[in-house]
Scaffold this motif. Structure first.
Motif, PDB file in Angstrom:
ATOM      1  N   PHE A 155      -3.142 -35.066 -22.380  1.00 25.07           N
ATOM      2  CA  PHE A 155      -3.982 -36.119 -23.155  1.00 25.07           C
ATOM      3  C   PHE A 155      -3.568 -37.488 -23.031  1.00 25.07           C
ATOM      4  N   PHE A 156      -4.470 -38.416 -22.816  1.00 21.32           N
ATOM      5  CA  PHE A 156      -4.163 -39.882 -22.495  1.00 21.32           C
ATOM      6  C   PHE A 156      -4.868 -40.677 -23.472  1.00 21.32           C
ATOM      7  N   PHE A 157      -3.782 -41.530 -23.802  1.00 22.74           N
ATOM      8  CA  PHE A 157      -4.360 -42.862 -24.741  1.00 22.74           C
ATOM      9  C   PHE A 157      -4.106 -44.140 -24.069  1.00 22.74           C
ATOM     10  N   VAL A 158      -5.317 -44.976 -23.850  1.00 18.10           N
ATOM     11  CA  VAL A 158      -5.117 -46.211 -23.316  1.00 18.10           C
ATOM     12  C   VAL A 158      -4.282 -47.144 -24.153  1.00 18.10           C
ATOM     13  N   GLY A 159      -3.508 -47.928 -23.173  1.00 23.91           N
ATOM     14  CA  GLY A 159      -2.880 -48.903 -23.982  1.00 23.91           C
ATOM     15  C   GLY A 159      -3.204 -50.318 -23.509  1.00 23.91           C
ATOM     16  N   ASN A 160      -2.668 -51.233 -23.899  1.00 23.30           N
ATOM     17  CA  ASN A 160      -3.213 -52.677 -23.664  1.00 23.30           C
ATOM     18  C   ASN A 160      -3.229 -53.194 -22.192  1.00 23.30           C
ATOM     19  N   HIS A 161      -2.229 -52.448 -21.357  1.00 18.29           N
ATOM     20  CA  HIS A 161      -2.460 -52.762 -19.951  1.00 18.29           C
ATOM     21  C   HIS A 161      -3.581 -52.006 -19.119  1.00 18.29           C
ATOM     22  N   ASP A 162      -3.714 -50.758 -19.620  1.00 18.79           N
ATOM     23  CA  ASP A 162      -4.829 -49.996 -18.855  1.00 18.79           C
ATOM     24  C   ASP A 162      -6.001 -49.595 -19.995  1.00 18.79           C
ATOM     25  N   LEU A 163      -6.439 -50.798 -20.678  1.00 20.06           N
ATOM     26  CA  LEU A 163      -7.450 -50.432 -21.843  1.00 20.06           C
ATOM     27  C   LEU A 163      -8.888 -50.392 -21.250  1.00 20.06           C
ATOM     28  N   TRP A 164      -8.852 -50.784 -19.885  1.00 22.52           N
ATOM     29  CA  TRP A 164     -10.238 -50.790 -19.058  1.00 22.52           C
ATOM     30  C   TRP A 164     -10.373 -49.334 -18.273  1.00 22.52           C
ATOM     31  N   MET A 165      -9.783 -48.415 -18.904  1.00 22.67           N
ATOM     32  CA  MET A 165      -9.895 -47.036 -18.288  1.00 22.67           C
ATOM     33  C   MET A 165     -11.374 -46.563 -19.041  1.00 22.67           C
ATOM     34  N   HIS A 166     -12.017 -45.780 -18.075  1.00 23.64           N
ATOM     35  CA  HIS A 166     -13.217 -45.328 -18.146  1.00 23.64           C
ATOM     36  C   HIS A 166     -13.573 -43.801 -18.150  1.00 23.64           C
ATOM     37  N   ASP A 167     -13.753 -43.240 -17.214  1.00 24.55           N
ATOM     38  CA  ASP A 167     -14.000 -41.888 -17.342  1.00 24.55           C
ATOM     39  C   ASP A 167     -13.474 -41.231 -15.990  1.00 24.55           C
TER      40      ASP A 167
END
Length: 247
Positions: free
Chosen positions: A80-92
């Motif tokens: 399970f992956f939760f985006v952080g403030n450095h990779d918040l532009w992760m999509h699909d």
């Protein structure tokens, strides 16, 4: 007995790909170790120091990390992956290529009768209004649309340059424990307990490994990082523990 593992704030790619490589190899070694008894693996954000998904392009590199995650996921281990403030532009990309669900906010889980609230932790709790306003700008669809018009060689290079100015990555380490009364994620956890009980609040972002009681049978956990601490969390079905990967 199967265990649930948690890790956060690897910031791979910083401060340079060359200097990041030993940490990447160490994290792959950790994944190889925990896969032997992992019921699930949670990655709580800032896996990369910068990540942006164009329509047909993702940032160059990280093949060891992505390949190992694919191997573990293909073997049947839930990740399970939760985006952080450095990779918040992760999509699909993680979802379509690796079959790893991606969460953009906190999510509740229950394991062995214990309730968990899990997330990266940025922008939660009182204060930090400047960052909260900035995050709204960065996550705005129009802002992402504008950035996508930059050529990847320009956009990614610019973002990486700005990202390594972060004091956590540049080596100017001013992260210190502020005391329970001033740690905003501790305050956030205590406020959440006013409406619902959780046994564990699991977060990253602060880069400081700590476990703090916040209520009756309730603990706030910060996982630390993989820059200087190399710490991770493990839940064995009865209790939660922070450990350091020494290899």
């Amino acid at each position: 007995m199967k265990k649930i593992y948690f890790a956060s704030d690897q910031h791979f790619g910083a401060p340079t790909p060359e200097l990041s490589l030993p940490r990447e190899k160490k994290f792959v070694a950790w994944l190889d170790e925990v896969k032997e008894d992992a019921e699930a693996i949670f990655l709580l954000g800032d896996l990369f120091d910068f990540w942006f998904e164009y329509k047909t392009v993702v940032p160059k590199g990280f093949v060891r990390i992505l390949g190992k995650l694919a191997e573990l996921r293909d073997s049947g281990i839930p990740i399970f992956f939760f985006v952080g403030n450095h990779d918040l532009w992760m999509h699909d990309y993680f979802e379509t290529e690796l079959n790893i669900p991606v969460y953009h906010d906190n999510k509740e889980f229950t394991f062995s009768g214990k309730t968990f609230l899990i997330g990266h932790g940025d922008g939660k709790g009182p204060g930090d209004k400047g960052y909260k306003r900035m995050k709204k700008v960065f996550t705005n669809p129009f802002s992402k649309w504008l950035f996508r018009w930059l050529h990847p060689d320009v956009g990614v290079s610019l973002a990486q340059y700005l990202s390594v100015k972060n004091k956590l990555i540049s080596g100017d380490d001013d992260v210190k424990f502020l005391g329970e009364e001033n740690e905003w994620l501790v305050l956030y956890a205590k406020r959440k307990l006013e409406t619902k009980h959780y046994n564990y609040f699991i977060f990253g972002h602060r880069h400081l490994p700590m476990i703090i009681p916040v209520g009756e049978d309730s603990q706030y956990v910060n996982l630390g990082d993989w820059i200087g601490y190399f710490t991770y969390g493990v839940f064995d079905g009865e209790s939660f523990e922070l450990k350091k990967f020494e290899k």
